[in-house]
Design a protein around this motif. Structure first.
Motif, mmCIF file in Angstrom:
data_model
loop_
_atom_site.group_PDB
_atom_site.id
_atom_site.type_symbol
_atom_site.label_atom_id
_atom_site.label_comp_id
_atom_site.label_asym_id
_atom_site.label_seq_id
_atom_site.Cartn_x
_atom_site.Cartn_y
_atom_site.Cartn_z
ATOM 1 N N ILE A 180 -2.074 -4.825 -9.383
ATOM 2 C CA ILE A 180 -3.231 -4.800 -8.486
ATOM 3 C C ILE A 180 -4.501 -4.446 -9.252
ATOM 4 C CG2 ILE A 180 -4.267 -3.682 -6.469
ATOM 5 C CD1 ILE A 180 -1.385 -3.189 -5.458
ATOM 6 N N ASP A 195 -2.110 0.995 5.733
ATOM 7 C CA ASP A 195 -1.661 0.679 4.375
ATOM 8 C C ASP A 195 -1.447 1.896 3.490
ATOM 9 O OD1 ASP A 195 -1.960 -1.918 5.256
ATOM 10 O OD2 ASP A 195 -2.678 -2.639 3.325
ATOM 11 N N THR A 205 -1.601 -6.359 -1.463
ATOM 12 C CA THR A 205 -1.015 -5.130 -1.997
ATOM 13 C C THR A 205 0.396 -4.914 -1.442
ATOM 14 O OG1 THR A 205 -2.159 -3.880 -0.259
ATOM 15 C CG2 THR A 205 -3.225 -4.023 -2.392
ATOM 16 N N THR A 206 0.650 -5.405 -0.233
ATOM 17 C CA THR A 206 2.003 -5.312 0.318
ATOM 18 C C THR A 206 2.962 -6.181 -0.480
ATOM 19 O OG1 THR A 206 1.141 -4.909 2.537
ATOM 20 C CG2 THR A 206 3.424 -5.646 2.377
ATOM 21 N N ASP A 218 -8.211 -3.975 -1.639
ATOM 22 C CA ASP A 218 -8.176 -4.326 -0.210
ATOM 23 C C ASP A 218 -9.461 -4.029 0.547
ATOM 24 O OD1 ASP A 218 -5.735 -5.456 -0.261
ATOM 25 O OD2 ASP A 218 -4.738 -3.996 1.025
ATOM 26 N N HIS A 220 -7.196 -0.167 8.157
ATOM 27 C CA HIS A 220 -6.530 -0.391 6.878
ATOM 28 C C HIS A 220 -6.072 0.933 6.272
ATOM 29 C CE1 HIS A 220 -6.485 -0.770 2.420
ATOM 30 N NE2 HIS A 220 -5.803 -1.853 2.704
ATOM 31 N N ILE A 250 -4.970 0.089 -4.205
ATOM 32 C CA ILE A 250 -5.055 -0.523 -2.873
ATOM 33 C C ILE A 250 -6.497 -0.479 -2.364
ATOM 34 C CG2 ILE A 250 -4.416 -0.226 -0.445
ATOM 35 C CD1 ILE A 250 -1.653 0.679 -1.400
ATOM 36 N N ASN A 268 2.044 2.184 2.017
ATOM 37 C CA ASN A 268 2.451 1.439 0.823
ATOM 38 C C ASN A 268 2.404 2.307 -0.426
ATOM 39 O OD1 ASN A 268 3.005 -0.970 2.110
ATOM 40 N ND2 ASN A 268 0.947 -1.781 1.835
ATOM 41 N N ALA A 269 1.447 3.239 -0.455
ATOM 42 C CA ALA A 269 1.333 4.128 -1.614
ATOM 43 C C ALA A 269 2.124 5.411 -1.435
ATOM 44 C CB ALA A 269 -0.146 4.465 -1.860
ATOM 45 N N ILE A 273 -7.228 5.903 -1.824
ATOM 46 C CA ILE A 273 -7.783 4.657 -1.291
ATOM 47 C C ILE A 273 -9.310 4.706 -1.292
ATOM 48 C CG2 ILE A 273 -8.011 3.241 0.795
ATOM 49 C CD1 ILE A 273 -5.115 3.874 1.449
ATOM 50 N N SER A 300 3.537 -2.286 -9.243
ATOM 51 C CA SER A 300 2.564 -2.863 -8.320
ATOM 52 C C SER A 300 1.148 -2.391 -8.639
ATOM 53 C CB SER A 300 2.931 -2.535 -6.871
ATOM 54 O OG SER A 300 3.162 -1.157 -6.711
ATOM 55 N N SER A 301 1.006 -1.111 -9.037
ATOM 56 C CA SER A 301 -0.328 -0.579 -9.371
ATOM 57 C C SER A 301 -0.934 -1.319 -10.559
ATOM 58 C CB SER A 301 -0.249 0.910 -9.695
ATOM 59 O OG SER A 301 0.182 1.658 -8.600
#
Length: 400
Positions: free
Chosen positions: A94, A258, A106-107, A21, A254, A17, A261-262, A296, A90-91
């Protein structure tokens, strides 16, 4: 062992992320030469971590986010495997997109990861397709609104300031309105999205803070004098300072918004291992938020420059006034969507805003080839994340 794996995978998701991001906050500042890429990743790393630790949500909705129907989230063993699979799926996507230099949501990636394990577990009927439809609509809505607003804002600034015979004087007349409007939007957005305040209360505080900053900022900026006879350089210097401030805000918020999300799926795994059951909402300890913030920050520091270069330099040429229009339009669009409760991707809005400023100067000034690759990565995000997540889910089930 399961907890250790969850912490490692959660850190990996947070890392990815941060790597992708960071472009949302710092790409325009780098593209317009307001700050260097090295300065951008250093600033982002610090602010992302502080945002995650100071204002990261201590109570998060678990990884379902309405994508998977509640009745298919009762078996702790399956949910445990699904949480890890969603993070891994998802990782992987991304990080692949980051290496490719493409900005992706990333969402949307974590949504694809959830959908993948839901389908692998119980078939297509396990997915809330109305929710998925709203996410698909946001793919189209986000960049269009960002493009339209950035195009309009840049045209207004061009007409009111840049095209005047004495742009420095025009800028000095416009400073109070620009500063007040910018900080009003930033304060209101922070109150609504990060502090989760009620709209009426957030509106009152935002008006007061923006008014105070507007008075102080106007006094400060009006003391700055044009360097020599170059009035455009003076105008750009004002926008440069405003742009750096807005970029720092976006980076800080952010990290706060965010990190869930992780860390949300990791918190769910921690809850299941500790309590032996599934919960729709779980508490997040401070040290877990710090883990997410660290991930992050590490992603922003080590890989953030790749996507930042694509958004800030390769779509269209930027300067400080154009970069300010992009940041202002992105914040305004996200605020508008938040008030209306609409799902919207900040990444998509940023890219749409960059294109909006580019087309305001002429369609031929937009790099269509780069834009095409970005669009391909957007449409690949959910299905690729879902496929990878489904594969990881079936694999993980064999070992737990």
């Amino acid at each position: 062992m399961i907890l250790l794996v969850a912490f490692i995978v959660g850190f990996l998701m947070a890392f990815s992320i941060g790597a992708n991001d960071v472009a949302n906050s710092m790409s325009t500042a780098v593209g317009s030469r307001a700050i260097t890429p090295r300065q951008a990743v250093m600033i982002a790393a610090v602010l992302e971590f502080l945002g995650a630790v100071m204002f990261g949500s201590h109570v998060v909705t678990t990884i379902t986010k309405g994508i998977i129907k509640v009745e298919f989230m009762n078996d702790p063993r399956q949910v445990l495997a699904g949480a890890l699979a969603a993070l891994l799926g998802s990782s992987v996507w991304i990080l692949l997109a980051t290496v490719w230099g493409m900005p992706v949501s990333t969402t949307h990636s974590i949504v694809g990861g959830m959908a993948g394990f839901g389908i692998a577990n119980a078939g297509l009927h396990a997915i809330n397709w109305n929710k998925m439809a709203s996410i698909v609509i946001s793919w189209v809505l986000s960049p269009i609104v960002g493009w339209l607003l950035a195009y309009t804002v840049f045209k207004i600034i061009s007409y009111v300031i840049l095209r005047k015979s004495h742009p420095a004087m025009a800028m000095k007349r416009s400073i109070p309105l620009i500063i007040f409007t910018t900080f009003f939007i930033v304060c209101l957005l922070f109150a609504l999205k990060t502090l989760k305040m009620q709209f009426d209360r957030a509106l009152g505080w935002s008006l007061i803070i923006a008014a105070v900053i507007g008075v102080l900022g106007t006094t400060f900026f009006r003391k700055i004098q044009p360097a020599g006879s170059d009035e455009y350089e003076y105008v750009e210097s004002i926008f440069k300072r405003l742009q750096i401030m807005t970029s720092c805000y976006v980076s800080f918020s952010h990290g706060a918004n965010d990190v869930a999300n992780a860390i949300g799926p990791v918190a769910l795994v921690y809850w299941i291992v500790s309590h032996g059951n599934v919960a729709q909402k779980v508490g997040v300890p401070m040290w877990l938020l710090a883990l997410g913030g660290l991930g992050i920050s590490a992603g922003a520091l080590l890989l953030g420059a790749r996507v930042m270069k694509t958004v800030g330099e390769e779509i269209t040429q930027l300067n400080n006034s154009r970069g300010f229009c992009i940041d202002f339009s992105t914040a305004s669009t996200v605020l508008f969507a938040s008030v209306l409760g609409l799902p919207i991707s900040t990444t998509h809005v940023v890219v749409g805003s960059v294109v909006g400023v580019g087309t305001a100067r002429g369609v031929e000034l937009v790099n269509v080839g780069v834009l095409k690759n970005i669009l391909i990565s957007w449409f690949a995000t959910v299905p690729v994340s879902a496929l990878v997540s489904a594969g990881f889910y079936l694999l993980i089930l064999r070992f737990i």
